[in-house]
Motif scaffolding. Sequence first.
Motif, PDB file in Angstrom:
ATOM      1  N   ALA A 218       0.699  -1.495   0.151  1.00 39.48           N
ATOM      2  CA  ALA A 218       0.150   0.036  -0.056  1.00 39.48           C
ATOM      3  C   ALA A 218       0.603   1.092  -0.169  1.00 39.48           C
ATOM      4  O   ALA A 218       0.946   2.074  -0.722  1.00 39.48           O
ATOM      5  CB  ALA A 218      -0.609   0.290   0.906  1.00 39.48           C
ATOM      6  N   ALA A 219       2.409   0.934   0.773  1.00 38.37           N
ATOM      7  CA  ALA A 219       2.678   2.407   0.975  1.00 38.37           C
ATOM      8  C   ALA A 219       3.015   2.270  -0.405  1.00 38.37           C
ATOM      9  O   ALA A 219       3.284   3.789  -1.121  1.00 38.37           O
ATOM     10  CB  ALA A 219       3.726   1.608   1.804  1.00 38.37           C
ATOM     11  N   ARG A 220       3.720   1.217  -0.930  1.00 38.22           N
ATOM     12  CA  ARG A 220       4.410   1.306  -2.432  1.00 38.22           C
ATOM     13  C   ARG A 220       3.839   1.822  -3.503  1.00 38.22           C
ATOM     14  O   ARG A 220       4.199   2.882  -4.139  1.00 38.22           O
ATOM     15  CB  ARG A 220       4.491   0.259  -3.089  1.00 38.22           C
ATOM     16  N   GLU A 221       2.016   1.438  -3.934  1.00 36.83           N
ATOM     17  CA  GLU A 221       1.596   2.181  -4.509  1.00 36.83           C
ATOM     18  C   GLU A 221       0.459   3.919  -4.428  1.00 36.83           C
ATOM     19  O   GLU A 221       0.923   4.483  -5.296  1.00 36.83           O
ATOM     20  CB  GLU A 221       0.226   1.319  -4.071  1.00 36.83           C
ATOM     21  N   ALA A 222       1.102   4.151  -3.096  1.00 33.60           N
ATOM     22  CA  ALA A 222       0.794   5.588  -2.110  1.00 33.60           C
ATOM     23  C   ALA A 222       2.226   6.328  -2.450  1.00 33.60           C
ATOM     24  O   ALA A 222       1.621   7.715  -2.284  1.00 33.60           O
ATOM     25  CB  ALA A 222       0.302   5.526  -1.401  1.00 33.60           C
ATOM     26  N   ARG A 223       3.674   5.861  -2.911  1.00 33.39           N
ATOM     27  CA  ARG A 223       4.255   6.518  -3.394  1.00 33.39           C
ATOM     28  C   ARG A 223       4.777   7.509  -2.162  1.00 33.39           C
ATOM     29  O   ARG A 223       5.255   8.086  -2.091  1.00 33.39           O
ATOM     30  CB  ARG A 223       4.236   7.188  -4.569  1.00 33.39           C
ATOM     31  N   ILE A 224       4.517   6.615  -0.844  1.00 32.74           N
ATOM     32  CA  ILE A 224       5.091   7.263  -0.207  1.00 32.74           C
ATOM     33  C   ILE A 224       6.152   6.827   1.257  1.00 32.74           C
ATOM     34  O   ILE A 224       6.720   5.545   0.782  1.00 32.74           O
ATOM     35  CB  ILE A 224       4.278   7.156   1.579  1.00 32.74           C
ATOM     36  N   PRO A 225       7.178   7.262   1.516  1.00 29.16           N
ATOM     37  CA  PRO A 225       8.542   6.340   2.161  1.00 29.16           C
ATOM     38  C   PRO A 225       8.449   6.142   3.196  1.00 29.16           C
ATOM     39  O   PRO A 225       7.830   5.649   3.662  1.00 29.16           O
ATOM     40  CB  PRO A 225       9.668   8.098   2.940  1.00 29.16           C
ATOM     41  N   VAL A 226       8.960   4.942   3.478  1.00 30.25           N
ATOM     42  CA  VAL A 226       9.026   3.911   4.489  1.00 30.25           C
ATOM     43  C   VAL A 226      10.218   3.938   5.446  1.00 30.25           C
ATOM     44  O   VAL A 226      11.729   2.897   4.689  1.00 30.25           O
ATOM     45  CB  VAL A 226       8.208   2.539   4.316  1.00 30.25           C
ATOM     46  N   VAL A 227      10.159   4.008   6.306  1.00 28.38           N
ATOM     47  CA  VAL A 227      11.548   3.818   7.528  1.00 28.38           C
ATOM     48  C   VAL A 227      11.654   2.061   8.058  1.00 28.38           C
ATOM     49  O   VAL A 227      10.368   2.053   8.832  1.00 28.38           O
ATOM     50  CB  VAL A 227      11.349   5.027   9.226  1.00 28.38           C
ATOM     51  N   VAL A 228      12.502   1.519   7.808  1.00 34.83           N
ATOM     52  CA  VAL A 228      12.707   0.402   7.823  1.00 34.83           C
ATOM     53  C   VAL A 228      13.506  -0.265   9.252  1.00 34.83           C
ATOM     54  O   VAL A 228      14.718   0.340   9.045  1.00 34.83           O
ATOM     55  CB  VAL A 228      12.961  -0.906   6.939  1.00 34.83           C
ATOM     56  N   VAL A 229      12.743  -0.661   9.983  1.00 38.41           N
ATOM     57  CA  VAL A 229      14.115  -0.528  11.671  1.00 38.41           C
ATOM     58  C   VAL A 229      14.646  -1.865  10.885  1.00 38.41           C
ATOM     59  O   VAL A 229      13.729  -3.181  11.057  1.00 38.41           O
ATOM     60  CB  VAL A 229      13.529  -1.221  12.676  1.00 38.41           C
ATOM     61  N   ARG A 230      16.143  -1.938  10.661  1.00 35.26           N
ATOM     62  CA  ARG A 230      16.719  -4.037  10.712  1.00 35.26           C
ATOM     63  C   ARG A 230      17.060  -4.291  11.804  1.00 35.26           C
ATOM     64  O   ARG A 230      16.514  -3.780  13.240  1.00 35.26           O
ATOM     65  CB  ARG A 230      18.818  -3.091  10.150  1.00 35.26           C
ATOM     66  N   ARG A 231      17.054  -4.875  11.350  1.00 38.19           N
ATOM     67  CA  ARG A 231      16.561  -6.926  12.886  1.00 38.19           C
ATOM     68  C   ARG A 231      18.061  -6.625  12.886  1.00 38.19           C
ATOM     69  O   ARG A 231      19.083  -6.447  12.494  1.00 38.19           O
ATOM     70  CB  ARG A 231      16.761  -8.129  12.339  1.00 38.19           C
ATOM     71  N   PRO A 232      17.979  -7.389  14.572  1.00 33.93           N
ATOM     72  CA  PRO A 232      19.381  -7.636  15.809  1.00 33.93           C
ATOM     73  C   PRO A 232      19.513  -8.792  15.037  1.00 33.93           C
ATOM     74  O   PRO A 232      18.863  -9.554  14.226  1.00 33.93           O
ATOM     75  CB  PRO A 232      18.601  -7.488  17.078  1.00 33.93           C
ATOM     76  N   PRO A 233      21.557  -9.230  14.788  1.00 38.92           N
ATOM     77  CA  PRO A 233      21.031 -10.229  14.713  1.00 38.92           C
ATOM     78  C   PRO A 233      21.040 -11.959  15.605  1.00 38.92           C
ATOM     79  O   PRO A 233      20.923 -11.041  16.797  1.00 38.92           O
ATOM     80  CB  PRO A 233      23.106 -10.177  14.475  1.00 38.92           C
ATOM     81  N   VAL A 234      20.802 -12.376  14.942  1.00 41.03           N
ATOM     82  CA  VAL A 234      21.019 -14.096  16.181  1.00 41.03           C
ATOM     83  C   VAL A 234      22.445 -14.342  16.439  1.00 41.03           C
ATOM     84  O   VAL A 234      22.653 -14.014  15.957  1.00 41.03           O
ATOM     85  CB  VAL A 234      20.447 -15.299  15.210  1.00 41.03           C
ATOM     86  N   PRO A 235      22.052 -14.692  18.139  1.00 43.06           N
ATOM     87  CA  PRO A 235      23.868 -15.132  17.920  1.00 43.06           C
ATOM     88  C   PRO A 235      24.194 -16.173  17.646  1.00 43.06           C
ATOM     89  O   PRO A 235      23.808 -16.809  16.868  1.00 43.06           O
ATOM     90  CB  PRO A 235      22.852 -15.451  19.616  1.00 43.06           C
ATOM     91  N   GLU A 236      25.694 -15.610  18.461  1.00 43.25           N
ATOM     92  CA  GLU A 236      26.445 -15.778  16.899  1.00 43.25           C
ATOM     93  C   GLU A 236      26.655 -17.646  17.461  1.00 43.25           C
ATOM     94  O   GLU A 236      26.491 -18.089  18.278  1.00 43.25           O
ATOM     95  CB  GLU A 236      28.281 -15.252  17.266  1.00 43.25           C
ATOM     96  N   GLY A 237      27.013 -18.278  16.376  1.00 41.19           N
ATOM     97  CA  GLY A 237      26.534 -19.646  16.035  1.00 41.19           C
ATOM     98  C   GLY A 237      25.712 -20.363  16.642  1.00 41.19           C
ATOM     99  O   GLY A 237      25.975 -21.208  16.512  1.00 41.19           O
ATOM    100  N   VAL A 238      24.295 -19.842  16.916  1.00 42.84           N
ATOM    101  CA  VAL A 238      23.106 -20.223  16.225  1.00 42.84           C
ATOM    102  C   VAL A 238      22.846 -20.768  15.329  1.00 42.84           C
ATOM    103  O   VAL A 238      22.490 -19.450  14.543  1.00 42.84           O
ATOM    104  CB  VAL A 238      21.981 -19.273  17.657  1.00 42.84           C
TER     105      VAL A 238
END
Length: 258
Positions: A218-238
């Motif tokens: 819907a945001a793409r169709e409306a041509r509005i910006p989207v602020v996307v918060v990146r995921r934290p990484p999975v703990p190392e070795g899991v």
Amino acid sequence: MTVRVPAPVHVLVLGGTTEGRQLAESLVGDPRVRVTSSLAGRVAAPRLPSGDVRIGGFGGADGLAEWVREHHVDALVDATHPFAATMSRNAALAAAQAHVPLLALRRPGWAAQDGDRWHSVASLAEAAELLPALGERVFLTTGRMGLAAFAGEDLDALWFLVRSVDAPEPPCPRETEVLLERGPFSLEGERELIRRHRIDVLVTKDSGGDATAPKLTAAREARIPVVVVRRPPVPEGVPVAASPDEAVEWVGRLYASG
């Protein structure tokens, strides 16, 4: 000759997600497995998974490790929300203390498509800093936790539509309308919401999955910006499974190994 049949594998699923419920449902009918799902209890009326369920915290990594030992858990599956970084870290520490295998079940994140106007950030605070330059009417879909990041005086001129399952607690942005809804959401519904509230910027976490993805279309169709918060990484070795089916296969290999 006596044939030894391995005892059922006791799997503790740290859940609260659709994938966690799907995994529990798949495992409950398997006689080789005993499954217990644990929910944090932050949602007032959670969707309960199949099988045994416990609700509430463990008291950190040490408390989780103690529970695992006391209840003879053979394996942990971290099927919490992709942004539940503290719980994922505690799961990794507890698994190491209790000497049990750990798997992270994570649905894939979203990928930008042609026409998207995404701004990738590392935190809610960084998202808040970007907003004044992007729009004035904000659709905030990051849940009820962390709204304090958007409550600063420098954002008082902005209007926020906050959508969450349960009512958020203060501090909240000064100009806020709260929409209490639980997904999945339809594309038509998201289009209408953006149109009716004259939304000109969307803020979301990269939760992944289909239940809340229509807002991105819907945001793409409306041509509005989207602020996307990146995921934290999975703990190392899991190790990571991208689907409940992959997690079921992992549990099956544990049973086969005895």
